[in-house]
Design a protein around this motif. Structure first.
Motif, short mmCIF file in Angstrom:
data_model
loop_
_atom_site.label_atom_id
_atom_site.label_comp_id
_atom_site.label_asym_id
_atom_site.label_seq_id
_atom_site.Cartn_x
_atom_site.Cartn_y
_atom_site.Cartn_z
N GLU A 28 0.91 -1.29 0.03
CA GLU A 28 -0.08 0.00 -0.03
C GLU A 28 0.81 1.36 -0.18
N ILE A 29 1.81 1.31 0.92
CA ILE A 29 3.08 2.44 0.73
C ILE A 29 3.74 2.62 -0.62
N ILE A 30 4.02 1.53 -1.22
CA ILE A 30 4.55 1.48 -2.34
C ILE A 30 3.77 2.15 -3.47
N ARG A 31 2.20 1.35 -3.60
CA ARG A 31 1.50 2.03 -4.31
C ARG A 31 1.27 3.42 -4.22
N SER A 32 0.94 3.85 -3.16
CA SER A 32 0.57 5.23 -2.85
C SER A 32 1.90 6.21 -3.31
N SER A 33 3.03 5.94 -2.95
CA SER A 33 4.33 6.42 -3.37
C SER A 33 4.38 6.71 -4.88
N TYR A 34 4.19 5.59 -5.56
CA TYR A 34 4.23 5.57 -7.09
C TYR A 34 3.35 6.53 -7.45
N SER A 35 1.87 6.42 -6.98
CA SER A 35 1.00 7.39 -7.33
C SER A 35 1.07 8.96 -7.26
N LEU A 36 1.89 9.23 -6.04
CA LEU A 36 2.31 10.59 -5.87
C LEU A 36 2.91 11.18 -7.12
N TYR A 37 3.65 10.36 -7.73
CA TYR A 37 4.42 11.03 -8.73
C TYR A 37 3.72 10.78 -10.12
N GLY A 38 2.61 10.57 -10.18
CA GLY A 38 1.54 10.78 -11.36
C GLY A 38 1.78 9.58 -12.41
N PHE A 39 2.13 8.25 -11.59
CA PHE A 39 2.23 7.05 -12.40
C PHE A 39 1.01 6.23 -12.33
N THR A 40 0.24 5.75 -13.19
CA THR A 40 -0.74 5.06 -13.56
C THR A 40 -0.66 3.55 -13.36
N LYS A 87 5.11 -5.32 -24.64
CA LYS A 87 4.13 -5.61 -25.43
C LYS A 87 2.70 -4.71 -25.32
N TYR A 88 2.51 -4.56 -24.08
CA TYR A 88 1.54 -3.59 -23.90
C TYR A 88 1.39 -2.32 -24.55
N VAL A 89 2.61 -1.36 -24.66
CA VAL A 89 3.03 -0.19 -24.91
C VAL A 89 2.91 -0.34 -26.34
N ALA A 90 3.46 -1.56 -27.21
CA ALA A 90 3.24 -1.62 -28.62
C ALA A 90 1.71 -1.86 -29.11
N LEU A 91 1.18 -2.62 -28.29
CA LEU A 91 -0.08 -2.89 -28.70
C LEU A 91 -1.13 -1.76 -28.67
N HIS A 92 -1.07 -0.87 -27.36
CA HIS A 92 -1.70 0.18 -27.36
C HIS A 92 -1.20 1.65 -27.43
N TYR A 93 -0.15 1.60 -28.47
CA TYR A 93 0.50 2.89 -28.62
C TYR A 93 -0.55 4.01 -29.04
N ALA A 94 -1.47 3.68 -29.69
CA ALA A 94 -2.43 4.80 -30.37
C ALA A 94 -3.29 5.49 -29.24
N ASP A 95 -3.38 4.53 -28.21
CA ASP A 95 -4.17 5.03 -27.10
C ASP A 95 -3.66 5.46 -25.78
N LEU A 96 -2.19 5.75 -25.86
CA LEU A 96 -1.54 6.03 -24.68
C LEU A 96 -1.20 7.52 -24.90
N ALA A 97 -1.00 8.26 -23.76
CA ALA A 97 -0.16 9.61 -23.87
C ALA A 97 1.23 9.30 -23.47
N PHE A 98 1.97 9.96 -24.01
CA PHE A 98 3.57 9.73 -23.82
C PHE A 98 4.15 11.16 -23.30
N PRO A 99 4.87 11.06 -22.49
CA PRO A 99 5.45 9.87 -21.83
C PRO A 99 4.54 9.27 -21.01
N PHE A 100 4.77 7.90 -21.22
CA PHE A 100 3.60 6.97 -20.38
C PHE A 100 4.28 6.41 -19.26
N ARG A 101 3.65 6.83 -17.89
CA ARG A 101 4.23 6.44 -16.75
C ARG A 101 3.40 5.39 -16.04
N ARG A 102 3.98 4.27 -15.87
CA ARG A 102 3.11 3.12 -15.40
C ARG A 102 3.48 2.59 -14.12
N PHE A 103 2.91 1.99 -13.10
CA PHE A 103 3.58 1.24 -12.14
C PHE A 103 2.64 0.10 -11.88
#
Length: 452
Positions: A28-40, A87-103
């Protein structure tokens, strides 16, 4: 009927309830910390087509992967979270906003020999920033800031994020005329902490056929140390001899400069020329994080910059930078070192209601009102003796028990027992809720890890 002896497979972690709650708190702490920096958040499938997972692999990866067929389909369990991301980024490239920030926090599988602290099924907690065509170097500086935030929130203070740049290393080896062997040399240097300078020298000269002078030059270079400013100043003496080295030095200096602005204290990061990371796909900044009082644990968080995340799935250039925390291994070694805080919340409920009447209506209403205030509330309705009920509360570790009998119902109060202090008093339901709520808020500020 013959009984089957229950067992857990070797290399798979299965936690008791208290430990599972500790693990969930860390997540939970890791998840909230990652979210704090705008990662989806992202969740990719555990199972992929084998050709997807093995496109970049082969060799050791193919040996370790769990692979099976279902009908005519060749399938594999994911062995990390990076390849599915590609694979995810290549597959969904047209639907993503870059830079794409994920956790992503998820289980991965490695069919390797299980040993102390190493598992076949384990959680990784990853963040990555993916650019479209290019990715600014400031992202490389933000990653250590996120590591610092995560570890500080977990309760750690004595840790160091060690940074280097593969361009600096590749440029240096090019100066020595060793470009073709640079990958093997970096893998050898990466073992410095494990086998020492003499062991690395032996690998360089005996296995890689370097001259003694070349080995000495490499060991002298990687031995440059001191303050971050001092190390960068020493590297300046090599400037102008190789353009790749110069580019890497500029990037390394930029990362070090920005780290202070991102709030990372000098004592928590170091420019360390021994850090190379064994994987070939790192092309720029690299990171390793060590607990200073427990060097035997090794790196607890590592990663770096790569030029093209999805080169096997698309022609688009998708550079990225990211890190991974081996969460299961970290949890295991923290427990082994006695660093999991026994005072951190580890109960499934904040309060246990023990009805003392046959009619449960008042107890049900009380439980509903407490839950409406966000308090985790369990209603115990089993027909057990009072001692058994209290033993249950003790075993769960709940901080408060509320007794509700005829006298309490008629008086509009509850008997509230603090299970830590043993203190018990009659309070209005709202006053009892206030007391429990204040305790819970204090508990949430308790870090799950303590340093020794």
């Amino acid at each position: 009927m013959e009984r089957i002896k229950p067992r857990t497979l070797s290399g798979f972690m299965e936690l008791l309830p208290g430990a599972q709650l500790q693990m969930d708190r860390i997540m939970e702490i890791i998840r909230s910390s990652y979210s704090l920096y705008g990662f989806t958040p992202l969740d990719t499938p555990l199972i992929e087509a084998s050709e997807i997972l093995l496109a970049k692999g082969g060799g050791e990866t193919e040996k370790q992967i769990y692979r099976f067929t279902k009908g005519d389909t060749d399938l594999s369990l994911r062995f990390d979270l990076t390849v599915p991301l590609a694979k995810y980024v290549a597959l969904h490239y047209a639907d993503l906003a870059f830079p794409f920030r994920r956790f992503q926090i998820g289980k991965v599988y490695r069919g390797e020999r299980a040993q102390r602290g190493r598992f076949r099924e384990f959680y990784q907690a990853d963040i990555d920033v993916i650019g479209d065509g290019q990715l600014d170097i400031a992202n490389d500086a933000e990653i250590p800031a996120i590591i610092y935030t995560v570890f500080s929130r977990l309760g750690l203070r004595r840790f160091q994020i060690r940074i280097n740049n593969r361009k600096v290393l590749n440029g240096f080896y090019a100066m020595l005329g060793l470009t073709e062997k640079s990958g093997e040399i970096m893998r050898a240097v990466d073992k410095l902490e494990k086998i020492g300078a003499d062991g690395v020298r032996a690998v360089l000269t005996d296995e890689l056929s370097l001259t003694a002078a070349q080995a000495d030059d490499i060991l002298s270079f990687t031995a440059i140390h001191g303050t971050n400013d001092a190390v960068l100043a020493s590297l300046e003496s090599y400037r102008g001899r190789n353009p790749l080295f110069d580019e890497g030095l500029d990037e390394l200096a930029t990362v070090a400069k920005y780290l202070g602005g991102f709030g990372v204290p000098q004592e928590n990061f170091a420019v360390d020329l021994t850090i190379a990371r064994g994987l070939d796909y790192y092309t720029g900044t690299v990171y390793e994080t060590a607990l200073l009082d427990h060097p035997e644990i090794g790196s607890v968080c590592s990663g770096g910059r790569y030029d093209n995340l999805a080169e096997y799935y698309t022609d688009r250039q998708l550079p990225g930078v990211g890190i991974s925390i081996g969460l299961t291994r970290l949890f295991y070694v923290l427990g082994e070192q006695g660093m999991l805080n026994p005072d951190a919340p580890a109960a499934p409920a904040d309060v246990l209601i023990l009805p003392m009447t046959d009619d449960l209506s008042a107890a049900v209403s009380l439980a509903t009102s407490l839950r409406a205030r966000g308090l985790r509330t369990q209603l115990y309705t089993e027909a057990k003796k009072f001692k058994a009920k209290m033993n249950y509360a003790d075993k769960l570790g709940v901080p408060f028990v509320l007794f509700l009998g005829e006298d309490e119902i008629n008086s509009g109060v509850v008997s509230c027992k603090n299970m830590r202090s043993g203190e018990q008093e009659k309070l209005s339901p709202d006053a009892a809720a206030d007391r429990i709520e204040a305790f819970v808020k204090g508990q949430l500020s308790t870090a799950p890890i303590i340093e020794k």
